[in-house]
Design a protein around this motif. Sequence first.
Motif, PDB file in Angstrom:
ATOM      1  N   UNK A  20       7.981  -3.469  -7.178  1.00 33.62           N
ATOM      2  CA  UNK A  20       7.657  -3.120  -8.571  1.00 33.62           C
ATOM      3  C   UNK A  20       8.523  -3.915  -9.532  1.00 33.62           C
ATOM      4  N   UNK A  21       9.810  -4.025  -9.180  1.00 31.77           N
ATOM      5  CA  UNK A  21      10.717  -4.785 -10.050  1.00 31.77           C
ATOM      6  C   UNK A  21      10.247  -6.236 -10.138  1.00 31.77           C
ATOM      7  N   UNK A  24       7.244  -6.545 -12.328  1.00 31.54           N
ATOM      8  CA  UNK A  24       7.623  -6.468 -13.744  1.00 31.54           C
ATOM      9  C   UNK A  24       8.215  -7.799 -14.205  1.00 31.54           C
ATOM     10  N   UNK A  25       9.117  -8.332 -13.360  1.00 27.70           N
ATOM     11  CA  UNK A  25       9.766  -9.595 -13.704  1.00 27.70           C
ATOM     12  C   UNK A  25       8.750 -10.706 -13.856  1.00 27.70           C
ATOM     13  N   UNK A  28       5.874  -9.346 -17.000  1.00 32.44           N
ATOM     14  CA  UNK A  28       6.167  -8.818 -18.332  1.00 32.44           C
ATOM     15  C   UNK A  28       6.431  -9.905 -19.386  1.00 32.44           C
ATOM     16  N   UNK A  29       7.089 -11.046 -19.024  1.00 38.62           N
ATOM     17  CA  UNK A  29       7.280 -12.048 -20.087  1.00 38.62           C
ATOM     18  C   UNK A  29       5.949 -12.565 -20.647  1.00 38.62           C
ATOM     19  N   UNK A  32       4.238  -9.929 -22.728  1.00 38.21           N
ATOM     20  CA  UNK A  32       4.879  -9.780 -24.036  1.00 38.21           C
ATOM     21  C   UNK A  32       4.406 -10.897 -24.973  1.00 38.21           C
ATOM     22  N   UNK A  53       2.478  -1.200 -18.232  1.00 37.47           N
ATOM     23  CA  UNK A  53       3.112  -0.956 -16.928  1.00 37.47           C
ATOM     24  C   UNK A  53       3.080   0.529 -16.558  1.00 37.47           C
TER      25      UNK A  53
END
Lengths: 181, 658
Positions: A20-21, A24-25, A28-29, A32, A53
Motif C-alpha cells: 500500500x505504501x 501511494x508513493x 500520489x505525486x 496530485x 486513496x
Amino acid sequence: MERMSTLALNEKRVIDKQTLAEIYQQYSPGLFRYSVRLLGDRRLAEDCVAETFSRYLKTLKSGGEPPQNVQAYLYRVARNWITDQFRRQPPPPLELKEEVEADHLANPARLVAKQMERERVHRALLQLTEEQREVIVLRFLEGWSHEQIAASLEKNVDATRAAQARGLKSLRRILIEPEDG
Amino acid sequence: MDKIMKKSNHNNSEIDPKLIEMLELLEPTLPRDPEDAARGMERFLMEADESLPTQSGTSLPWFKKWGKKNQKEENDMTTRRQIFAMKTLAMVAILAALVFGGVGMTALAAGNALPGDALYPFKTGMEQTRLNLTSGAAQQARLHLEYAERRLDELAALIAAGRFDATSQAAAEFEFHIERAIESLSKAVQDDPVEGQELASQIAGALSRYAQTLTSLHASSPEPARPAIKRALQAADETAMDDRVGSTEIEFIGVVEAKTAEAWTISGRTVVIIAGRTQIKNEIQVGDTVKVHALVGAEGRLTAREVELARGATSGEEIEFRGAVESMTAEVWSIGGKRVVVIAGRTEIKGDIKVGDTVKVHALVGVDGKLTAREIELISQATVTEEIEFRGTVDAITAEAWTIGGRTVAVVAGRTQVKGEIKIGDTVKVHALVGAEGRLTAREIELISPTAVTGEIEFRGMVEAITTEAWTISGRTVSVVAGRTEIKGAIKVGDTVKVHALVGPDGRLTAREIELITPSLQREVEVSVTGIVLAVSETSLTIEGDTFRITPQTEIRGTITNGAWVEVRGVRDANGALTATRIQLVEIESEDNQSEVRFSGVVEAMGGEAWTIAGRKVIVVPLVTEIRDLIRTGDVVKVRATLGADGVLVAERIELDN
C-alpha cells in the motif's frame, strides 16, 4: 507504471502495508499534479488525493477483487471527485503564487498577463466536454499513451483518439481563432 | 514545447504549435508541499491499519484465499517471506496497540526505531517517501542531511544499547545519505547557483559537525563499535573534500609541530590528513616548514588537500637576538616581542629559563617571517625591576587601558607618552612601570610598525560569540574594528557568515567585512511574495493567502491599504509562521502608472460598479468602460482593463467572447 499493478495484484495477490505504501508513493505525486492542474488549488488537490486513496481502501475492504489496473482506477476516482467538486462550486481562479515565486523580480504586470493567459487556457480546457478534457490533460500534460487513457476512461482507443481530435479542435477555436480573426 | 512533444510523441503536423505553446502554460503545476504529501501518506497508512489487519479473516476474501494457498506451498520461499511480512504487520499493530493504546500509530512508533528493529524499515520507508515527494534538488539535499543526522543519532543509540552488530548498517546509511546530499547539491547548483552555494556551505557545516560528533563518539565507544564509527567518519571527511562542497580553500605556510596519522599540527593549526586524499609531496618531518593547501569547513576545521615542503623555507638564514622572555607555552615563546617556535628535539634550550629572564636566541627565519628557535640560551635571570620594556601588538584601546600582546597596560593622561598614531593591530614598544600585583602602567608607548597585513582570507563559519571588539566565528577570533569592519546584515549568534579578514603578521585576523549568508541553521527561510493586499492591520498583512506578522522592525514603504499591490519580503520560521521584514508598494511600470491587461473569463457577478470576472474584481465605470454586448452573469467575456498602481482593475472594454 504497470509494474506495480502486475506484481502486487496479479501475481502475488497480496496487499500488505508495504505494498500500500508503495502504491501511494507511486501514484500520489501524479494524482496530485493531475488534480491541482484541474482544480487550481493545492488544498483541494490534497483533499482529492486523500479521498481517492480512501476510496481505494474502502474498495479493498468491501471484499471485492482489488482493482486490476490501479492507475486507471485511481484516476477514475479522482476524476469523479473533481467533477463533483465542479458541480458544487465553479472552478476558482488559479493561484497566482507559483509564478510570483518563480520570478518575483519580473514586472508584476507581465506576470499578471502571463497568469491571465494561463487562466484563459485553463478555462478553455474547462469548456471542453469532460472526456475531451481528460484525454487532453492525460495525453499532453501527463504523457499517457492512448491505451492507458482508454483503460482509465473505460473506453476503447478509437474513442479516446476521437476525443483528442475533437478536444484539440475546440481548443483551437476557443484560444487561437479569436486572435487570428 | 519540446517537453510536451516528447511526452506525447505526437505527430507534429496534426497539432497547432501555438496551441501546444498554450497548453505548455499549464504544464508547470503548483508544487506539492512535501509535508502535506508525507502527512497524506501517513493518514492513508493509518486508515489502512484500521481497516486491513482486523478485517483480514472476514472481509477480505482475496486475502483469505491467499492464506489457504499459502498453507499448501509451505516450502515456497517467496511465500514464506510473505508470511513473515504479515506477521510483522500484525506485530506492529499489536505493539502499537500496547504502547499507544490504539492502532494506527505505526508512524509515530517507527520514529524511534533503530536498525535491526522490526519497525525500522517503516521509518526509512517513510523517509524515502518524503524524498520521493520532495521536488527541488536543494530541498532533497537538506532532507538527506537530516536523515544522515538521524543515522548518527541511531548509531549513538545503538552503541549506548550495546547493539554493535547493527552499527555498520547505520554507518552505511549515513554514508549513503551524505553521498546523495552531494549528488543533489550538484543538481541544485545547476538549478540556482546562489542557492547552491548556500547549500554547499550548509553541507560543509553539517559534515564538519558530523565529523566532530563522530570523533568524540569514537573516543568514548568500546572497540566493537569503532569500525562503524571510523567508516562514517571517513565518509564525512572524504565528502568534505569533494570539490562541490562549499569549502573555502586556504593556503598557508607553517612549521610542522606534531604529526599523527590523522592530523598534523602546523604552526598551531590542526590540519586533518586523509590517507589517499591528502597529497603529501615530500618526506616531511616535524620542524619542517611546509606549504599547506587546506579546505576550511564551516566550523573552521581544516582538511589538507596538499602539503609540501616550502621551498627555501628556511634557506639557512639565521638570526641572533637578545630579549626578555615574555611568555612561554609548549610550542611558542615570546621573546623581546618576537614569537619564536620551540620544537622539542630541535630547539636546544640552555639553562633553566623562566618568564622575565633575558635570553639569547638563534633562530631560523621562515619564508613567512616565522622564527624557529635553534637555540635559546639564558643570559641573565629576571631581576625585580621597576620598569619593563616589551613589544606587542595592540589588541584593544580604551581611554584607561590598552591591551598589548595580551597584557593590560594602564594609560594615564599626562603620565603616558604615546608616540605615533597607534591603532589596533599595530606593533608597539612599551615601557611600563610594574606596580603592586604586577599591574602595569605605561610610561611610553611607541609605534614600531603599523599593522603589517600579510594577506586576506575569506572563510565561512557560524557566529559563536559577538562582543564589541571581537567575534568568534567557527572557533576563530576575528577582531572587529569600528570604521574598518563592514557588517552586512543583521547578524546574530548562530548565523552563518562570510568573512573577509586581514591576516596580521602574528596570524591575528581583523575583519574587513562580515556578511550574513544564512540565518541560524536555516530555520528561517527568506520569502518574497508579490500580490494584492487582502487584509492589513497594525500587526498583520494578508496577501494571496499568506498572512505575515508585522513587527516594529518591519520596514514599511508607502501606505499599505487593502487592494494595494505590494511586494513583501520576510522570513518563514520553522513553524511556517511568516514575519514581514519589508513591505513595499509596487510601482507599476508604465507611463501613467497604469498597465493594460487583457483576459477572458466567465462573468460571475455583476453588481453596480464592481463586477467579478474570472474570480477577479473589475471596476466598471460609465463612460470609461465600453460595454459592447448585452452581458449577463455566466457569459464568457473578453476584458481589456488597466491595472493601476493600487492593483485595481478598471475595465475599458467588455465584450462577449464568442
